[in-house]
Design a protein around this motif. Sequence first.
Motif, short mmCIF file in Angstrom:
data_model
loop_
_atom_site.label_atom_id
_atom_site.label_comp_id
_atom_site.label_asym_id
_atom_site.label_seq_id
_atom_site.Cartn_x
_atom_site.Cartn_y
_atom_site.Cartn_z
N ILE A 37 0.83 -1.21 0.00
CA ILE A 37 0.00 0.00 0.00
C ILE A 37 0.87 1.26 0.00
CG2 ILE A 37 -1.63 1.34 1.41
CD1 ILE A 37 -2.83 -1.41 2.23
N ILE A 38 1.94 1.25 0.77
CA ILE A 38 2.86 2.39 0.77
C ILE A 38 3.48 2.57 -0.61
CG2 ILE A 38 5.06 3.23 1.69
CD1 ILE A 38 4.21 1.97 4.39
N GLY A 39 3.84 1.45 -1.25
CA GLY A 39 4.40 1.54 -2.60
C GLY A 39 3.43 2.13 -3.61
N ILE A 40 2.18 1.72 -3.52
CA ILE A 40 1.15 2.28 -4.42
C ILE A 40 1.02 3.78 -4.19
CG2 ILE A 40 -1.33 2.31 -4.91
CD1 ILE A 40 -1.29 -0.73 -4.28
N TYR A 41 0.97 4.18 -2.93
CA TYR A 41 0.82 5.60 -2.60
C TYR A 41 2.03 6.40 -3.11
CZ TYR A 41 0.49 9.87 0.11
OH TYR A 41 0.46 11.19 0.48
N LEU A 42 3.24 5.89 -2.85
CA LEU A 42 4.44 6.61 -3.29
C LEU A 42 4.52 6.68 -4.81
CD1 LEU A 42 7.08 5.28 -0.75
CD2 LEU A 42 6.00 7.53 -0.80
N GLY A 43 4.17 5.59 -5.50
CA GLY A 43 4.16 5.62 -6.95
C GLY A 43 3.20 6.65 -7.50
N PHE A 44 2.03 6.74 -6.90
CA PHE A 44 1.04 7.74 -7.31
C PHE A 44 1.57 9.15 -7.11
CE2 PHE A 44 -2.60 10.49 -6.60
CZ PHE A 44 -3.41 10.18 -7.66
N LYS A 45 2.16 9.40 -5.94
CA LYS A 45 2.68 10.73 -5.64
C LYS A 45 3.85 11.10 -6.54
CE LYS A 45 0.05 12.29 -2.48
NZ LYS A 45 -0.76 13.47 -2.74
N VAL A 46 4.75 10.15 -6.79
CA VAL A 46 5.90 10.43 -7.66
C VAL A 46 5.42 10.73 -9.07
CG1 VAL A 46 7.92 9.38 -8.76
CG2 VAL A 46 7.61 9.22 -6.29
N PHE A 47 4.48 9.95 -9.57
CA PHE A 47 3.97 10.21 -10.91
C PHE A 47 3.29 11.57 -11.01
CE2 PHE A 47 0.85 10.12 -14.30
CZ PHE A 47 1.65 9.74 -15.36
N SER A 48 2.51 11.93 -9.99
CA SER A 48 1.84 13.23 -10.04
C SER A 48 2.84 14.38 -9.95
CB SER A 48 0.78 13.34 -8.94
OG SER A 48 1.38 13.33 -7.67
N TRP A 49 4.02 14.12 -9.41
CA TRP A 49 5.05 15.15 -9.32
C TRP A 49 5.90 15.18 -10.59
CZ3 TRP A 49 10.53 14.37 -8.10
CH2 TRP A 49 11.20 15.57 -7.89
N VAL A 50 6.26 14.00 -11.10
CA VAL A 50 7.15 13.90 -12.25
C VAL A 50 6.38 14.01 -13.57
CG1 VAL A 50 8.75 12.34 -13.46
CG2 VAL A 50 8.86 12.57 -10.98
N GLY A 51 5.14 13.55 -13.59
CA GLY A 51 4.35 13.54 -14.82
C GLY A 51 4.29 14.87 -15.55
N PRO A 52 3.96 15.97 -14.87
CA PRO A 52 3.92 17.25 -15.57
C PRO A 52 5.28 17.66 -16.14
CG PRO A 52 2.72 17.40 -13.52
CD PRO A 52 3.41 16.07 -13.53
N MET A 53 6.36 17.34 -15.44
CA MET A 53 7.70 17.68 -15.95
C MET A 53 8.02 16.90 -17.22
SD MET A 53 10.17 18.04 -12.69
CE MET A 53 9.32 17.35 -11.27
N VAL A 54 7.65 15.63 -17.24
CA VAL A 54 7.92 14.79 -18.41
C VAL A 54 7.05 15.24 -19.59
CG1 VAL A 54 7.71 12.44 -19.30
CG2 VAL A 54 8.63 12.82 -17.01
N SER A 55 5.82 15.60 -19.34
CA SER A 55 4.95 16.02 -20.44
C SER A 55 5.43 17.33 -21.06
CB SER A 55 3.51 16.15 -19.97
OG SER A 55 3.37 17.21 -19.04
N THR A 56 6.05 18.21 -20.27
CA THR A 56 6.58 19.45 -20.85
C THR A 56 7.80 19.18 -21.70
OG1 THR A 56 7.89 19.94 -18.88
CG2 THR A 56 5.70 20.91 -18.99
N LEU A 57 8.56 18.12 -21.44
CA LEU A 57 9.73 17.78 -22.25
C LEU A 57 9.33 17.33 -23.64
CD1 LEU A 57 11.90 15.85 -19.65
CD2 LEU A 57 12.30 18.14 -20.53
N PHE A 58 8.16 16.70 -23.77
CA PHE A 58 7.73 16.15 -25.04
C PHE A 58 6.84 17.10 -25.84
CE2 PHE A 58 8.72 12.30 -22.58
CZ PHE A 58 9.68 11.77 -23.43
N LYS A 59 6.73 18.34 -25.44
CA LYS A 59 5.91 19.30 -26.19
C LYS A 59 6.72 19.93 -27.30
CE LYS A 59 2.42 20.55 -22.93
NZ LYS A 59 1.77 21.60 -22.21
#
Length: 59
Positions: A37-59
Amino acid sequence: MKEVLFALLTGFIVGIIFAAFKLPIPAPPAAAGVVGIIGIYLGFKVFSWVGPMVSTLFK
């Protein structure tokens, strides 16, 4: 903090109900379940933090 206490209370009540009806516990084994459960939570949080940065790289 209120959410955490409500979640703990709800889980406690569900555990009592399952024990009273002699049903198997509705969770994985203790340590593995908590770590999962901790892993799921951390994965969700990391993706929500890193996701916007990665999407700006591919624009």
